[in-house]
Design an enzyme around this catalytic site. Sequence first.
Site, short mmCIF file in Angstrom:
data_model
loop_
_atom_site.label_atom_id
_atom_site.label_comp_id
_atom_site.label_asym_id
_atom_site.label_seq_id
_atom_site.Cartn_x
_atom_site.Cartn_y
_atom_site.Cartn_z
N LYS A 133 -18.93 30.73 41.04
CA LYS A 133 -19.22 32.16 41.24
C LYS A 133 -18.27 32.76 42.27
O LYS A 133 -17.79 33.89 42.09
CB LYS A 133 -20.67 32.32 41.69
CG LYS A 133 -21.69 31.89 40.66
CD LYS A 133 -23.10 31.86 41.23
CE LYS A 133 -24.11 31.40 40.21
NZ LYS A 133 -25.48 31.25 40.78
N VAL A 192 -22.65 36.21 37.99
CA VAL A 192 -22.63 36.02 39.44
C VAL A 192 -23.83 36.74 40.06
O VAL A 192 -23.99 37.94 39.90
CB VAL A 192 -21.33 36.56 40.07
CG1 VAL A 192 -21.35 36.37 41.58
CG2 VAL A 192 -20.11 35.90 39.45
N GLY A 241 -39.00 25.42 38.08
CA GLY A 241 -37.96 25.90 37.19
C GLY A 241 -36.72 26.43 37.89
O GLY A 241 -35.83 26.96 37.23
N VAL A 285 -32.41 32.82 29.28
CA VAL A 285 -31.90 34.18 29.41
C VAL A 285 -32.02 34.94 28.10
O VAL A 285 -32.40 36.11 28.07
CB VAL A 285 -30.43 34.16 29.89
CG1 VAL A 285 -29.87 35.57 29.97
CG2 VAL A 285 -30.32 33.47 31.25
N GLU A 296 -32.55 22.33 37.57
CA GLU A 296 -32.51 21.59 36.31
C GLU A 296 -32.93 20.14 36.55
O GLU A 296 -33.02 19.67 37.69
CB GLU A 296 -31.09 21.64 35.74
CG GLU A 296 -30.56 23.03 35.46
CD GLU A 296 -31.24 23.71 34.29
OE1 GLU A 296 -31.88 22.99 33.48
OE2 GLU A 296 -31.14 24.95 34.18
N ARG A 350 -29.04 27.09 18.19
CA ARG A 350 -28.69 25.74 17.77
C ARG A 350 -29.70 25.20 16.75
O ARG A 350 -29.34 24.56 15.78
CB ARG A 350 -28.63 24.82 18.99
CG ARG A 350 -28.17 23.41 18.69
CD ARG A 350 -28.07 22.60 19.97
NE ARG A 350 -27.18 23.25 20.93
CZ ARG A 350 -27.11 22.91 22.21
NH1 ARG A 350 -27.88 21.96 22.69
NH2 ARG A 350 -26.27 23.55 23.02
N GLU A 391 -21.69 40.78 34.23
CA GLU A 391 -22.43 41.03 35.46
C GLU A 391 -23.39 39.90 35.80
O GLU A 391 -23.56 39.53 36.97
CB GLU A 391 -23.21 42.35 35.35
CG GLU A 391 -23.93 42.76 36.61
CD GLU A 391 -22.98 43.10 37.74
OE1 GLU A 391 -22.91 42.30 38.70
OE2 GLU A 391 -22.32 44.15 37.66
N ILE A 442 -28.30 40.94 40.93
CA ILE A 442 -27.58 41.74 41.93
C ILE A 442 -26.29 42.28 41.30
O ILE A 442 -25.46 41.50 40.84
CB ILE A 442 -27.25 40.90 43.18
CG1 ILE A 442 -28.53 40.34 43.80
CG2 ILE A 442 -26.48 41.73 44.19
CD1 ILE A 442 -28.27 39.38 44.96
N ASP A 500 -21.79 25.09 41.46
CA ASP A 500 -22.22 26.37 40.90
C ASP A 500 -21.79 27.53 41.80
O ASP A 500 -21.25 28.54 41.33
CB ASP A 500 -23.75 26.36 40.74
CG ASP A 500 -24.31 27.69 40.31
OD1 ASP A 500 -24.30 27.98 39.10
OD2 ASP A 500 -24.77 28.46 41.19
#
Length: 475
Positions: free
Chosen positions: A247, A174, A229, A56, A232, A87, A171, A178, A243
Amino acid sequence: PAHEFPVSMRRQEVFFPHNVHSFRTTTPSCCHMLRNLSLMTPAGLFPIGLVGCGTVGTGVVRILQNSTALLTAQTGQQLALRHVVVRDPARTRDADLSGYAVSASLDALVADQTVKAVVHVVGGIASPRQDILRLLHAGKDVITANKALLCTHGDELFETAHSLGRTICFEAAVAGGIPIISTVCTALTANRIVAIEAILNGTSNFILTRMLDRRQIYDEALREAQQLGYAEADPTMDVDGSDTAQKLAILARLAFGTAMPFDRIARQGIQNIDLQDLLAAADLGYRIKLLALARLTAERLEVSVQPTLVRADRSIAMTSGAHNFIAIEGDAVGVLKMAGAGAGRMPTASAVVADLIDCVTGRAACTFQALLRLQQRTPLPLHPSTDIARRQYLRFNVADRPHVLADIADVLGRHGISISSVRQDETEDSADGTGVARLVMLTHRATEGRLQAADNEIDCLDSLRGPRIRMPIAD
């Protein structure tokens, strides 16, 4: 001077040709906006920081570098990335970081008083929590995409930000690209939200789509998701529903004003679904989706994450691949439907940069105040899961011998569970009774408590061969 502006503009984003300090208002969010404007450097730059430059983070850098003119037009300022905290600064990344101060420490970013907004896109819980608290105390607004952190420590972080006059934007936490958070916090505030029905995990949706469309088994579809991708190396959080539950907890907190402990969300993953379940559901006119559900039932809140049979002609059933879908129902507006990329580098980065723009222009302060007000409502009681009544899909692998169907039907009947249809795959004759048959049953509505009691008895039958599955059917 204040009296020269229409009242309608005093609560909105405005540009001041003169000294901003001459404007007076009692609106906290506008004061916050003016504070941001007054801290901009004379050159018209708005310095920002970035913590984390993985998938991201590199997307954020790309947008900042490739859309400079657009972002300047949107904000009236040039967004200047001053600090990048990672890191391992020596690691090669899919983004050009030359010209930025890249370090492994948060210290320089925290100490830079010109930076008032920081994008924090690091996974995990403990370390990101400490980072964000430190940034807030250093006088910086924070943009994050960390759903696990907000699910666990959201209330603490929001209260800290509020007490310090800062904002937290999330934003991207979640449904990726969208804009569901801003929709709930601003666009739907005239409504009482009564239901949310959603696909919130692209990995699971991709796997289920591939299994059905290409007749793949679960392991094959999972490997393809990892190669592309979408999943994971360890896909557990995606495929076991965790997950999605994180959310949904965030959405339920905003939509219904009710804190939702993670362990109170009924949760079931897709790991035990096989291709034959998807084919059987399709023959019956359904698609199987990992459905996130939050709805009011008799003034109590029902929340769950489960693979669910959904009518094939519904929009949510037709959501394919790695896309997300959200249907949200308000008492005034009715049902709104939103679909799109729920994950991925650029869709998620798009939501992050949109939050950053809101911080620069002052809109984030208004949205954050609305968010805090949403969370101050009287919490709703949770609907006991044992009282929730739904139709069910039941699949059994059983010994291919007489009386097996009767034994299962007897257990269901004694617990008040009525069968609406039965299907058994044809099998070859087996004189010694070693064959295995597949039974698929659909039930009429029955409470979860009755179903669980029946499950316990059915598990003791010696005719079962291998795992079985039970999934609700969406009405």
